[in-house]
Design a protein around this motif. Sequence first.
Motif, PDB file in Angstrom:
ATOM      1  N   GLN A 160       0.828  -1.203   0.000  1.00 18.95           N
ATOM      2  CA  GLN A 160       0.000   0.000   0.000  1.00 18.95           C
ATOM      3  C   GLN A 160       0.865   1.257   0.000  1.00 18.95           C
ATOM      4  O   GLN A 160       0.488   2.270  -0.591  1.00 18.95           O
ATOM      5  CB  GLN A 160      -0.948  -0.003   1.196  1.00 18.95           C
ATOM      6  CG  GLN A 160      -2.039  -1.053   1.102  1.00 18.95           C
ATOM      7  CD  GLN A 160      -3.074  -0.920   2.202  1.00 18.95           C
ATOM      8  OE1 GLN A 160      -2.968  -0.074   3.084  1.00 18.95           O
ATOM      9  NE2 GLN A 160      -4.093  -1.779   2.156  1.00 18.95           N
ATOM     10  N   SER A 163      -5.437   2.607   1.857  1.00 18.10           N
ATOM     11  CA  SER A 163      -6.087   1.568   2.654  1.00 18.10           C
ATOM     12  C   SER A 163      -7.597   1.767   2.665  1.00 18.10           C
ATOM     13  O   SER A 163      -8.368   0.806   2.512  1.00 18.10           O
ATOM     14  CB  SER A 163      -5.543   1.592   4.079  1.00 18.10           C
ATOM     15  OG  SER A 163      -6.182   0.620   4.873  1.00 18.10           O
ATOM     16  N   ARG A 182      -0.717   6.453   2.540  1.00 18.93           N
ATOM     17  CA  ARG A 182      -1.034   5.038   2.695  1.00 18.93           C
ATOM     18  C   ARG A 182      -2.411   4.849   3.318  1.00 18.93           C
ATOM     19  O   ARG A 182      -3.152   3.930   2.965  1.00 18.93           O
ATOM     20  CB  ARG A 182       0.026   4.351   3.566  1.00 18.93           C
ATOM     21  CG  ARG A 182      -0.070   2.821   3.525  1.00 18.93           C
ATOM     22  CD  ARG A 182       0.421   2.193   4.796  1.00 18.93           C
ATOM     23  NE  ARG A 182      -0.393   2.569   5.919  1.00 18.93           N
ATOM     24  CZ  ARG A 182      -1.584   2.025   6.218  1.00 18.93           C
ATOM     25  NH1 ARG A 182      -2.118   1.098   5.444  1.00 18.93           N
ATOM     26  NH2 ARG A 182      -2.265   2.435   7.266  1.00 18.93           N
TER      27      ARG A 182
END
Length: 230
Positions: A171, A186, A182
């Motif tokens: 990620q 997510s 990130r």
Amino acid sequence: MGKPAKDMFDPKVFLAKVGMGKAILGYRKNKIIFAQGEVAESVFYVQKGRVKLTVISEQGKEAVVGILEPGQFFGEGCLNGRPLRIGTSMAMEDCVITSITKDAMNAVLDGEPKFSELFMAYLLTRNGRIEEDLVDQLFNSSEKRLARLLLLLAHFGKDGPPRPVLAAISQETLAEMIGTTRSRVSFFMNKFRKLGLIDYNGTIKVHNSLLNAVLHDKPHIAADRAVDRE
């Protein structure tokens, strides 16, 4: 009479064999192929595995600028007089790489039209991708940029069925490639999974529904453009 030897030249066979100015090299996962700032004197071709290209700014910030797969060249900047590497290349998994010196590369480009066609097709495809990435960064939300990147990594639009995206592409890497955080990646990945656009369990399996959502600018991909842009 048989065809002249020159007509039998096969660029893929040429790239797969050791020869004058050529070497076939193996790199284990996470090994550096070349580092930013090193002298640039060879072109590389991916035979097997995936290679990550990164650039570090003067402030020390690292960005992922590309993920290369079998059949792609990299490090070709040395051919236009660039003396030093402007980025770093690293094996994302065990790789087999063909290394071709600058002199050997120029010789085969001058002497073998089929190889020149292969290399030119690569350059045109890469430049087209760069233009598309620029438009993507300027006009699309980070959510839609992620969706487009997943489609590219899964080979949508190429010959053969879509491929799973390897878990080695984290990620953090996805976030660096689309210019966001990130945590946002997510959030979007979980959202895509809940909507049935992807499966995410060890590897990422991208479904046709994600392509349809991007092509038709569906609300769950296009919404909150101003908020998502980062």
